[in-house]
Design a protein around this motif. Sequence first.
Motif, PDB file in Angstrom:
ATOM      1  N   GLY A 145     -18.323 -97.086  -8.852  1.00 12.86           N
ATOM      2  CA  GLY A 145     -18.509 -96.394  -7.583  1.00 12.86           C
ATOM      3  C   GLY A 145     -17.207 -96.131  -6.860  1.00 12.86           C
ATOM      4  O   GLY A 145     -17.162 -96.148  -5.626  1.00 12.86           O
ATOM      5  N   LEU A 146     -16.140 -95.858  -7.601  1.00 15.80           N
ATOM      6  CA  LEU A 146     -14.846 -95.545  -7.013  1.00 15.80           C
ATOM      7  C   LEU A 146     -14.766 -94.043  -6.757  1.00 15.80           C
ATOM      8  O   LEU A 146     -14.998 -93.240  -7.663  1.00 15.80           O
ATOM      9  N   PHE A 147     -14.433 -93.667  -5.532  1.00 20.13           N
ATOM     10  CA  PHE A 147     -14.339 -92.266  -5.140  1.00 20.13           C
ATOM     11  C   PHE A 147     -12.880 -91.855  -4.990  1.00 20.13           C
ATOM     12  O   PHE A 147     -12.070 -92.610  -4.435  1.00 20.13           O
ATOM     13  N   ALA A 207      -5.883 -89.948 -12.010  1.00 20.16           N
ATOM     14  CA  ALA A 207      -6.908 -90.863 -11.510  1.00 20.16           C
ATOM     15  C   ALA A 207      -7.757 -91.408 -12.640  1.00 20.16           C
ATOM     16  O   ALA A 207      -8.081 -92.606 -12.672  1.00 20.16           O
ATOM     17  N   VAL A 208      -8.120 -90.551 -13.586  1.00 27.92           N
ATOM     18  CA  VAL A 208      -8.944 -90.992 -14.707  1.00 27.92           C
ATOM     19  C   VAL A 208      -8.163 -91.924 -15.625  1.00 27.92           C
ATOM     20  O   VAL A 208      -8.686 -92.942 -16.103  1.00 27.92           O
ATOM     21  N   ALA A 209      -6.907 -91.614 -15.870  1.00 26.22           N
ATOM     22  CA  ALA A 209      -6.078 -92.496 -16.700  1.00 26.22           C
ATOM     23  C   ALA A 209      -5.969 -93.879 -16.064  1.00 26.22           C
ATOM     24  O   ALA A 209      -6.025 -94.908 -16.763  1.00 26.22           O
ATOM     25  N   ALA A 210      -5.827 -93.917 -14.741  1.00 28.15           N
ATOM     26  CA  ALA A 210      -5.769 -95.198 -14.047  1.00 28.15           C
ATOM     27  C   ALA A 210      -7.082 -95.954 -14.220  1.00 28.15           C
ATOM     28  O   ALA A 210      -7.090 -97.148 -14.545  1.00 28.15           O
ATOM     29  N   ASN A 211      -8.204 -95.266 -14.021  1.00 30.73           N
ATOM     30  CA  ASN A 211      -9.502 -95.931 -14.144  1.00 30.73           C
ATOM     31  C   ASN A 211      -9.740 -96.447 -15.561  1.00 30.73           C
ATOM     32  O   ASN A 211     -10.254 -97.553 -15.750  1.00 30.73           O
ATOM     33  N   GLU A 212      -9.351 -95.650 -16.544  1.00 27.36           N
ATOM     34  CA  GLU A 212      -9.507 -96.079 -17.939  1.00 27.36           C
ATOM     35  C   GLU A 212      -8.668 -97.328 -18.222  1.00 27.36           C
ATOM     36  O   GLU A 212      -9.024 -98.140 -19.082  1.00 27.36           O
TER      37      GLU A 212
END
Length: 297
Positions: free
Chosen positions: A181-183, A195-200
Amino acid sequence: MTDWCAQESRTRGEGPLGTASRARRWLLLEQPGSWGRDALRASDLPAAVAEQLEAWSREVPVRVLLLRRPGGDRPLGAERLLYAGVSAPQGSWLEAIELGHVREVLDLDVSPLRDGRSIGGIRVVDPLYLVCTNGKHDPCCAKFGLPVAQSLLDVVGDRVWECSHVGGDRFAGNLVCLPDGLFYGHLDADTARVAVAANEGGRIDLDHFRGRSCHAFPVQAAEALARQRMGLQGTGALRVVDVQRAGDRHRVRFARPGGRRLVVEVVTRRDAPPAPLTCGGLPGAAPSYELVHLAED
């Protein structure tokens, strides 16, 4: 000519922290094709299915979104994917159910979601990424969201979806990372990849972080401001222990790995001049948050 609310928000330097739409439970239904402003009612969903989803959104409660593949790659057919899940401070999860026909939604029992339990799907291991592209709700969602969704196809493939309205039109392009649930907001094709690379990698991109959907807005802001001040990027670097409120001041205690505690106090400011919050609405004054105390407990 459209006055793009998201562009104006960028121009005036508005930060997105503390603005993630509130949601702890999710129900995400694949529905290809076009969506109107009210996506459930203004799509090709059977009326009975739309009514059931609306009822669950109130009664469970659960955040209901429609999904479609970026660029409309999947043709409109009978089969659908449905995701259900929970975003929580700890133990977030997401599961998938394959439906032979969209009307099979009517046979589901989603009441276990009230208690954070499975509704019988298959657990999803890797994160999903939702990009709001509902341009009929706000033109900025399509203008800024569509390039973001398209850019992520090369990064995470079928784990990225276009989604109906998630809130925060002026922060388009908006990205939701599930199940946590990170926006994220104010993204373009390049910053979305960051942002996606960080989340991965189990990290948070602090430059575009809006907050965690499971927390109240001031708590989201407290987490984001503390992370920025201390350079804490790890997704699990801070966990809310308790929250105390006194008027517009919130005192949030966070647990850190190793047993340490962090005390963060923020004040909600309501003195911003009115500004466009959406492309079509009247100007409004959005709250902002100021970090006034940070110390290890």
